[in-house]
Design a protein around this motif. Structure first.
Motif: not given
Ligand code: NAP
Length: 334
Positions: A163, A173, A169-171, A166-167, A177-178, A175, A183, A185
């Protein structure tokens, strides 16, 4: 010997499997467990495909397992480690479920391997930041008697499992945060695990209490500030250690160099940038120690910085070293 890996599909679980291959850990049967989501998939170990089983009492009881390595979170450990123990297995647990229980040894083999044989069915693997910190701290304490340590951590996102990665990578990009509250990043989040009533987080409490337990020093003053940083692999810890005896830094460097599991990277006098970084530690087995210096205002305080791979020395490797030490000390032979 029959070995079980609980949480075999996770970051720590897969690293267990890699280290079992690398260190040629002998077994008769290897059983892999995860959640119902992964049941029915297979993972190759030593060139043989192993089915992943759902972690249920029924799937555990008929296997005559000798050692179970757990890395599936606190709840799974709390509910299913006792089932393995009932069947006569030794559980080596990576979660925080049992670490502070009085009859559960909390072990970093290079520091307190002697505690292993005091187990009553469960041995706990300490928190990842604690493992890498107590290795150099135990050396300072042995030679100069530590009275206090103040930790500040810079913890990789892989410490939160898949998890966390993934956060990041996603932030990165763009996105939302989950997993983290902000975030990760381009950020540093001074919040790992839940806040306690006194303002410390549970991660900080783990570093405080586990350090005292591993070193058998309940009176040792310990404080911690734990920070998540946008690094994929390997935690860093800045430590300020107060000692009774005045530390000779050159002697300390050589004591650290002579300690199993530690690599000293410390060349402050030449302008060649030799000090530990998480990039160097990622994917390796050592704890890297450097930036040794005396405090400018208190000659009984020293500062140092250490890095280590949180999934290897901070989790899977340390647990496998507990298994190896237990076997050497008369645990069940292969
Ligand atoms: N990452 C670190 O640096 C680190 C360091 C020290 C300790 N730990 C501890 O190790 C544990 C796992 O961490 P991780 O980083 O490997 O996490 P992860 O990558 O998220 O993996 C979690 C594992 O737990 C399994 N699992 C989840 N729910 C389950 C359930 N109800 N029953 C059985 N298995 C279940 C998952 O199986 P599925 O794939 O089927 O969901 C997966 O194998 C945690 O307790 C963590 O605190 C982690």
């Amino acid at each position: 010997m029959n070995i079980a890996i609980v949480g075999a599909t996770g970051l720590v679980g897969r690293t267990f499997l890699r280290i079992i291959e690398e260190r040629r850990i002998a077994y008769d049967n290897l059983y892999l467990y995860a959640s119902a989501r992964s049941a029915g998939t297979t993972i190759a170990v030593n060139g043989v495909d192993h089915p992943v089983l759902e972690t249920t009492a029924a799937n555990i009881r008929d296997k005559a397992i000798d050692v179970a390595l757990f890395s599936a979170g606190k709840h799974v450990s709390k509910t299913l480690a006792p089932v393995f123990v009932e069947t006569g297995a030794l559980v080596i647990d990576n979660s925080s479920a049992f670490r502070m229980e009085a009859d559960v040894p909390l072990v970093v083999p290079e520091v307190n391997g002697v505690d292993i044989n005091r187990h009553h069915g469960i041995i706990a693997n300490p928190n990842c930041s604690t493992i890498q910190s107590v290795l150099p701290l135990s050396v300072v304490d042995f030679y100069y008697h530590a009275t206090r340590v103040d930790y500040t951590t810079y913890q990789a996102v892989s410490g939160s499992g898949q998890k966390g990665l993934a956060d990041l990578e996603q932030t990165a990009a763009g996105g939302a945060p989950v997993h983290y509250p902000h975030p990760i990043h381009n950020n540093a989040i001074p919040h790992i695990d839940d806040f306690q009533a006194d303002g410390f987080t549970y991660e900080e409490e783990k570093m405080i209490c586990e350090t005292q337990k591993i070193l058998h020093r309940e009176e040792l003053e310990v404080s911690a500030t734990c920070v998540r940083v946008p690094v994929a692999h390997a935690h860093s810890v800045s430590m300020v250690v107060t000692t009774t005896e005045r530390v000779n830094l050159d002697h300390l460097r050589s004591y650290l160099r002579d300690t199993d599991g530690i690599v000293v990277l410390d060349d402050p006098h030449n302008n060649n940038n030799i000090y530990p970084t998480p990039r160097q530690a990622a994917g390796t087995d050592s704890v890297y120690v450097g930036r040794l210096r005396r405090d400018r205002f208190d000659e009984h305080k020293i500062h140092l910085f250490c890095t280590a791979d949180n999934i290897r020395k901070g989790a899977a490797l340390n647990a496998i070293q507990i298994l190896e030490t237990w076997r050497k000390r008369g645990g069940k032979d292969e």
